[in-house]
Design a protein around this motif. Structure first.
Motif, PDB file in Angstrom:
ATOM      1  N   PHE A 273     -19.464  11.437  54.561  1.00  0.00           N
ATOM      2  CA  PHE A 273     -17.907  10.616  55.312  1.00  0.00           C
ATOM      3  C   PHE A 273     -17.359  11.458  55.040  1.00  0.00           C
ATOM      4  N   ILE A 274     -17.047  12.697  53.691  1.00  0.00           N
ATOM      5  CA  ILE A 274     -16.495  13.991  53.586  1.00  0.00           C
ATOM      6  C   ILE A 274     -17.201  15.017  54.649  1.00  0.00           C
ATOM      7  N   LEU A 314     -17.124  -3.417  56.340  1.00  0.00           N
ATOM      8  CA  LEU A 314     -15.913  -2.066  55.910  1.00  0.00           C
ATOM      9  C   LEU A 314     -15.955  -2.772  55.002  1.00  0.00           C
ATOM     10  N   ILE A 318     -15.296  -0.597  51.748  1.00  0.00           N
ATOM     11  CA  ILE A 318     -14.644   0.369  50.764  1.00  0.00           C
ATOM     12  C   ILE A 318     -14.936  -0.193  49.098  1.00  0.00           C
ATOM     13  N   LEU A 321     -17.191   2.843  48.405  1.00  0.00           N
ATOM     14  CA  LEU A 321     -16.565   4.024  48.057  1.00  0.00           C
ATOM     15  C   LEU A 321     -15.543   4.408  47.169  1.00  0.00           C
ATOM     16  N   HIS A 322     -14.913   3.543  46.875  1.00  0.00           N
ATOM     17  CA  HIS A 322     -13.310   3.185  45.638  1.00  0.00           C
ATOM     18  C   HIS A 322     -13.607   3.072  44.559  1.00  0.00           C
TER      19      HIS A 322
ATOM     20  N   ILE B 312     -10.060  12.908  57.065  1.00  0.00           N
ATOM     21  CA  ILE B 312      -9.372  12.729  57.057  1.00  0.00           C
ATOM     22  C   ILE B 312      -9.217  11.649  55.174  1.00  0.00           C
ATOM     23  N   ASP B 313      -8.448  11.776  54.431  1.00  0.00           N
ATOM     24  CA  ASP B 313      -8.969  12.050  53.016  1.00  0.00           C
ATOM     25  C   ASP B 313      -8.991  10.497  53.191  1.00  0.00           C
ATOM     26  N   LEU B 314     -10.715  10.299  52.562  1.00  0.00           N
ATOM     27  CA  LEU B 314     -10.878   9.237  52.062  1.00  0.00           C
ATOM     28  C   LEU B 314     -10.703   8.006  51.438  1.00  0.00           C
ATOM     29  N   GLN B 315      -9.360   8.005  50.401  1.00  0.00           N
ATOM     30  CA  GLN B 315      -8.180   7.106  49.726  1.00  0.00           C
ATOM     31  C   GLN B 315      -7.516   6.434  51.376  1.00  0.00           C
ATOM     32  N   TYR B 317      -8.230   6.519  54.693  1.00  0.00           N
ATOM     33  CA  TYR B 317      -8.610   6.208  55.166  1.00  0.00           C
ATOM     34  C   TYR B 317      -8.993   4.543  54.978  1.00  0.00           C
ATOM     35  N   ILE B 318      -9.229   4.145  53.363  1.00  0.00           N
ATOM     36  CA  ILE B 318     -10.207   3.360  53.154  1.00  0.00           C
ATOM     37  C   ILE B 318      -7.941   2.674  53.329  1.00  0.00           C
TER      38      ILE B 318
END
Lengths: 325, 325
Positions: A273-274, A314, A318, A321-322, B312-315, B317-318
């Motif tokens: 992702f990053i 999705l 989420i 990854l969260h 985009i920052d993962l948080q 995005y989530i």
């Protein structure tokens, strides 16, 4: 029973214009982090979101007129389902597909959207192979195996031919290749193609912990099954045992197997992702997970990592990854 | 002051091997949904996660030895920052970059990781152009504009040359092209290149609601500023007014401008997740948002949509995707 480079070249001709030639991507940051070079073959960007469309298209396009009229049946945790469904739709073939009821919703929805009839079953209480086999005599359909079929394997092998061309264009000579492994169709096809051009390449099948049947079978030199009662987030590559056709090919071609924990898989998904802005499903990310976990050192070496698929709901993405820090 | 196809061809030669030739991707599902054909140019898969590395590399590689020794300075909401930082690192040039303190953390972290010195400032209380200009006489650094520079525009234009080649290889003739627009560097470069080969192509700049300065300026035939006091999630394309150099080019080349709401942008990001398994930043997804919202009809037509970035920052995005139903 085996396949040759020629079979894969034939498949490539047949697939031309029907599947995406997926890019080979690289991240300077990941290279720095791991102390070597990683080239990612992004089959998550393939039509249907996984490499499975390759084998399915090769198989269905190879059927004669009479067999096409009989229609096909397949069982799949979801990616093969989508591949068979889309290939059948494009060729005007009727498809009936058995999918476990706890498969990601996206895989079920897409398979139906491609026009296939979906039958859901309970993977813990029903035998999927028996269910599908029952449909063969009942309705006269052709069974399309997810991996234990030379035509399927040759189709998946086209990933390897593309790699050969892409590696040549950037003048890269990889030392190792890491490939997600369920039944072994992808890695047997890819290894057959690429070893013809890179004979010293060390190829590894990567599997989830507790579903490392290929790793253990390679060591034992016989097909071993996984112990029941385990679970994994890698829904696309949790198979019971190595394929009958794929295993002898993998025995000949592979350097070994590696298994990875769910936790490293999520770290790999997050890294993708990053660093490359790609959505990976858990089973598609095990190759990078093997490098991140240190199970295989990259120091001073070049690796090809196959990202085999990106189909994940999705909300599940989420959640995973969260929760992973 | 303008640029020509020849400038872009020169840039392409200079960038060869230094930037990624990004793939042109397609989703049967999105095509079905919109009743036409959409070809996505995935610059979110570019090095540094956006097209900005193209212009920055073209600019920095064009500096003479003496100017390279002076070092560079740039101001950027984050993507241009990363482009300049990486190009400077590869060429051994010192870079100092001003980024608003509320920019996505990933953009700040990556810019520093590429070896640039980052200066954070308050975008609501400090004038970034003045801050950066102060550094030019003070330290003798060369200012690298994010868009108002012919060499930068020519670099971004290489996206258009790649498109020409990729469209030819699949024998596609697009009717419309949608391009995210901040200062207008990308769309001015891309339009200059592609209109030479597709003269009837209708090209649209796509902007966030309330930051549609290019759309309104094209209608008014003069450069208008945005009204202060608004916000948008599209951090990479919220600029105050069209560029001095970019605007006349866009006046000549563009069919018009379209603006989209944040809500449609998030829907487009979600569609990209599900259908193409790509992570888009808000500003990178506005082209698809314009089609999804119905602002432009695709029925029976073929569109090129440029996905300009994926940082985009993962948080964040989530948060965005979780909240959008």
């Amino acid at each position: 029973m085996s396949i040759s480079l020629e079979d894969i070249k034939q498949a490539e001709i047949l697939l031309r214009g029907k599947v995406t030639k997926t890019p080979l991507l690289e991240s300077d940051e990941i290279n720095d982090q791991l102390g070597g070079r990683v080239l990612f073959k992004a089959e998550c960007l393939q039509k249907t979101g996984s490499f499975k469309i390759r084998g399915a298209t090769n198989k269905l396009a190879s059927l004669n007129e009479q067999d096409r009229k009989r229609g096909v049946v397949a069982f799949s945790s979801g990616n093969h389902a989508q591949g068979v469904a889309l290939a059948a739709q494009l060729l005007g073939i009727s498809a009936k597909i058995l999918i476990p009821q706890d498969a990601p919703a996206i895989k079920i929805v897409n398979t139906r959207a491609y026009g296939a009839e979906v039958i859901l079953y309970d993977r813990y209480r029903e035998d999927r192979a028996k269910l599908a086999n029952d449909l063969v005599p009942e309705e006269g359909r052709i069974m399309v195996s997810p991996y234990d079929d030379e035509t399927i394997i040759a189709g998946q092998g086209t990933v390897g031919l593309e790699l050969v061309e892409q590696l040549k264009s950037i003048q890269a000579a990889p030392d190792i290749l890491l490939c997600p492994c369920g039944g072994g169709g992808l890695v047997s096809g890819v290894s057959t193609a690429i070893l013809e051009y890179h004979p010293n390449l060390q190829i590894y099948a990567v599997e989830p912990d507790n579903f490392d049947d290929t790793r253990r079978s390679l060591l034992a030199e016989e097909r071993l099954s996984n112990v029941a009662g385990h679970t994994s987030i890698c829904d696309s590559i949790v198979t019971e045992r190595p394929g009958e056709i794929t295993f002898p090919i993998n025995q000949k071609n592979l350097h070994g197997g590696i298994s990875v924990s769910d936790d490293w898989v999520v770290k790999a998904m997050k890294t993708m992702f990053i660093r490359l802005r790609l959505v990976l499903e858990p089973g598609g990310a095990v190759g990078l997970a093997a490098l991140l976990s240190g199970a295989l050192s990259l120091t001073g070496r070049t690796a090809v990592v196959i990202l085999s698929g990106g189909n994940i709901d999705l909300q599940q993405y989420i959640k995973l990854l969260h929760e992973n820090k």
